[in-house]
Motif scaffolding. Sequence first.
Motif, mmCIF file in Angstrom:
data_model
loop_
_atom_site.group_PDB
_atom_site.id
_atom_site.type_symbol
_atom_site.label_atom_id
_atom_site.label_comp_id
_atom_site.label_asym_id
_atom_site.label_seq_id
_atom_site.Cartn_x
_atom_site.Cartn_y
_atom_site.Cartn_z
ATOM 1 N N GLU A 68 0.816 -1.200 0.000
ATOM 2 C CA GLU A 68 0.000 0.000 0.000
ATOM 3 C C GLU A 68 0.856 1.258 0.000
ATOM 4 O OE1 GLU A 68 -2.233 -3.361 1.662
ATOM 5 O OE2 GLU A 68 -0.311 -2.448 2.094
ATOM 6 N N LYS A 69 2.122 1.148 0.456
ATOM 7 C CA LYS A 69 2.998 2.306 0.517
ATOM 8 C C LYS A 69 3.592 2.659 -0.837
ATOM 9 C CE LYS A 69 4.212 1.672 5.367
ATOM 10 N NZ LYS A 69 5.312 1.532 6.343
ATOM 11 N N VAL A 70 3.512 1.791 -1.794
ATOM 12 C CA VAL A 70 4.081 2.058 -3.097
ATOM 13 C C VAL A 70 3.020 2.202 -4.171
ATOM 14 C CG1 VAL A 70 6.259 0.951 -2.564
ATOM 15 C CG2 VAL A 70 4.409 -0.420 -3.522
ATOM 16 N N LYS A 71 1.779 2.280 -3.748
ATOM 17 C CA LYS A 71 0.705 2.544 -4.691
ATOM 18 C C LYS A 71 -0.429 3.222 -3.952
ATOM 19 C CE LYS A 71 -1.486 -1.992 -4.157
ATOM 20 N NZ LYS A 71 -1.887 -3.228 -4.841
ATOM 21 N N THR A 72 -1.327 3.845 -4.692
ATOM 22 C CA THR A 72 -2.449 4.530 -4.085
ATOM 23 C C THR A 72 -3.419 3.518 -3.499
ATOM 24 O OG1 THR A 72 -2.257 6.314 -5.712
ATOM 25 C CG2 THR A 72 -4.315 6.153 -4.484
ATOM 26 N N PRO A 73 -3.663 3.584 -2.179
ATOM 27 C CA PRO A 73 -4.560 2.600 -1.558
ATOM 28 C C PRO A 73 -6.014 2.860 -1.908
ATOM 29 C CG PRO A 73 -3.875 4.225 0.060
ATOM 30 C CD PRO A 73 -3.090 4.515 -1.192
ATOM 31 N N GLY A 74 -6.775 1.792 -2.037
ATOM 32 C CA GLY A 74 -8.197 1.919 -2.311
ATOM 33 C C GLY A 74 -8.981 2.012 -1.013
ATOM 34 N N PRO A 75 -10.260 2.419 -1.075
ATOM 35 C CA PRO A 75 -11.078 2.535 0.129
ATOM 36 C C PRO A 75 -11.447 1.165 0.690
ATOM 37 C CG PRO A 75 -12.416 2.884 -1.821
ATOM 38 C CD PRO A 75 -10.997 2.779 -2.299
ATOM 39 N N VAL A 76 -11.734 1.130 1.981
ATOM 40 C CA VAL A 76 -12.216 -0.073 2.656
ATOM 41 C C VAL A 76 -13.485 0.311 3.401
ATOM 42 C CG1 VAL A 76 -11.728 -1.844 4.384
ATOM 43 C CG2 VAL A 76 -9.882 -0.991 2.915
ATOM 44 N N ALA A 77 -14.523 -0.488 3.275
ATOM 45 C CA ALA A 77 -15.783 -0.193 3.966
ATOM 46 C C ALA A 77 -16.613 -1.463 4.092
ATOM 47 C CB ALA A 77 -16.571 0.878 3.206
ATOM 48 N N PHE A 78 -17.318 -1.577 5.219
ATOM 49 C CA PHE A 78 -18.226 -2.713 5.381
ATOM 50 C C PHE A 78 -19.433 -2.295 6.223
ATOM 51 C CE2 PHE A 78 -16.014 -2.924 9.379
ATOM 52 C CZ PHE A 78 -16.923 -3.477 10.285
ATOM 53 N N LEU A 79 -20.534 -2.986 6.017
ATOM 54 C CA LEU A 79 -21.735 -2.811 6.826
ATOM 55 C C LEU A 79 -22.411 -4.174 6.928
ATOM 56 C CD1 LEU A 79 -23.879 -1.241 8.359
ATOM 57 C CD2 LEU A 79 -24.891 -0.580 6.179
ATOM 58 N N ALA A 80 -22.474 -4.708 8.165
ATOM 59 C CA ALA A 80 -23.057 -6.027 8.408
ATOM 60 C C ALA A 80 -24.204 -5.901 9.406
ATOM 61 C CB ALA A 80 -21.994 -6.983 8.933
ATOM 62 N N TYR A 81 -25.101 -6.904 9.420
ATOM 63 C CA TYR A 81 -26.277 -6.818 10.292
ATOM 64 C C TYR A 81 -26.785 -8.218 10.638
ATOM 65 C CZ TYR A 81 -28.864 -7.757 5.949
ATOM 66 O OH TYR A 81 -29.324 -8.327 4.781
ATOM 67 N N ARG A 82 -27.739 -8.277 11.587
ATOM 68 C CA ARG A 82 -28.420 -9.519 11.944
ATOM 69 C C ARG A 82 -29.924 -9.339 11.777
ATOM 70 N NH1 ARG A 82 -26.062 -13.827 14.676
ATOM 71 N NH2 ARG A 82 -28.178 -14.496 15.242
ATOM 72 N N VAL A 124 -24.470 -9.260 5.169
ATOM 73 C CA VAL A 124 -23.592 -8.162 4.730
ATOM 74 C C VAL A 124 -24.253 -7.348 3.636
ATOM 75 C CG1 VAL A 124 -21.363 -7.584 3.700
ATOM 76 C CG2 VAL A 124 -21.515 -9.466 5.334
ATOM 77 N N TRP A 125 -24.289 -6.049 3.827
ATOM 78 C CA TRP A 125 -24.733 -5.142 2.774
ATOM 79 C C TRP A 125 -23.546 -4.667 1.926
ATOM 80 C CZ3 TRP A 125 -28.283 -2.937 6.919
ATOM 81 C CH2 TRP A 125 -29.622 -3.251 6.646
ATOM 82 N N THR A 126 -22.481 -4.297 2.617
ATOM 83 C CA THR A 126 -21.309 -3.733 1.941
ATOM 84 C C THR A 126 -20.055 -4.386 2.500
ATOM 85 O OG1 THR A 126 -22.441 -1.602 1.719
ATOM 86 C CG2 THR A 126 -20.046 -1.600 1.408
ATOM 87 N N ASN A 127 -19.099 -4.700 1.606
ATOM 88 C CA ASN A 127 -17.837 -5.289 2.065
ATOM 89 C C ASN A 127 -16.718 -4.961 1.070
ATOM 90 O OD1 ASN A 127 -16.120 -6.665 3.755
ATOM 91 N ND2 ASN A 127 -16.772 -8.701 3.116
ATOM 92 N N VAL A 128 -16.451 -3.675 0.910
ATOM 93 C CA VAL A 128 -15.400 -3.218 -0.002
ATOM 94 C C VAL A 128 -14.038 -3.520 0.620
ATOM 95 C CG1 VAL A 128 -14.399 -1.243 -1.210
ATOM 96 C CG2 VAL A 128 -16.876 -1.380 -0.878
ATOM 97 N N GLY A 129 -13.247 -4.328 -0.053
ATOM 98 C CA GLY A 129 -11.956 -4.754 0.476
ATOM 99 C C GLY A 129 -12.009 -6.127 1.116
ATOM 100 N N ASN A 130 -13.228 -6.676 1.258
ATOM 101 C CA ASN A 130 -13.425 -8.041 1.787
ATOM 102 C C ASN A 130 -12.782 -8.242 3.156
ATOM 103 O OD1 ASN A 130 -14.855 -8.999 -0.538
ATOM 104 N ND2 ASN A 130 -12.895 -9.097 -1.615
ATOM 105 N N GLY A 131 -12.867 -7.221 4.005
ATOM 106 C CA GLY A 131 -12.266 -7.330 5.329
ATOM 107 C C GLY A 131 -13.159 -8.003 6.358
ATOM 108 N N TYR A 132 -14.475 -7.962 6.144
ATOM 109 C CA TYR A 132 -15.391 -8.512 7.144
ATOM 110 C C TYR A 132 -15.778 -9.952 6.814
ATOM 111 C CZ TYR A 132 -19.337 -9.136 10.263
ATOM 112 O OH TYR A 132 -20.181 -9.627 11.225
ATOM 113 N N GLN A 133 -15.780 -10.806 7.864
ATOM 114 C CA GLN A 133 -16.183 -12.212 7.716
ATOM 115 C C GLN A 133 -17.513 -12.434 8.434
ATOM 116 O OE1 GLN A 133 -14.657 -14.608 5.893
ATOM 117 N NE2 GLN A 133 -13.254 -12.999 5.201
#
Length: 210
Positions: free
Chosen positions: A78-92, A109-118
């Motif tokens: 990420e330090k040698v290129k422009t990083p992309g956004p990360v965002a998530f929204l999960a619910y029950r 899951v509604w949103t999981n940009v970057g696939n960080g949420y499991q």
Amino acid sequence: MITIWTSSTGTDSESLLTCSKFHFEENVLEKLVRLEHKMEPFEEMMKFMESSMSKKSERMDKIKTETKTYCVYLGIEEKVKTPGPVAFLAYRTSSQSLSNGIKVVFDHVWTNVGNGYQSSTGIFTAPRAGLYHFSAVVMSGNGKQLFVRLLHNGKSKSGSWISGDGRKTGMLNTVLNLQKRDEMYIVAGDSETIYSDESVYINFSGYTIT
């Protein structure tokens, strides 16, 4: 008596001029030959310098490629290129029975940009380093208390405690600098139930600010 003198000045001058012209051209030619000999080492030096610069340029390109590869290996691409956004929204959409230290699993899951949420574990793992904002909305069971905490790598960063008649809503908020692979999740502080149904009363979200 008349004496006639014959002058050869003109002829001698012409001879001298012709000789001088020939001598001048000969000198110029000789100097050109000498200069040409002097230029040969200079041309060889220029060729050597061009070859040396070309090799140095190739070496620099190789170093850049090796550096980028090494950064990727260390997980700092990420330090040698422009990083992309990360965002998530999960619910029950259903309640979950909990005990102390058990994670709240927001399994939709509604949103999981970057696939960080499991959604199977309720854990968000940072895909990259950055400044993140996290928030959550929770709801207690009818007439029950609810105590939950937002943890960063196992350490509490925010908490919500609610109690009273009926169902109560609580919120958690925090802004943190995360490193790549840091974890964020919500756990219960006691044996209790977190409430939700198809109306989606509870959720967990986060996104990068930088």
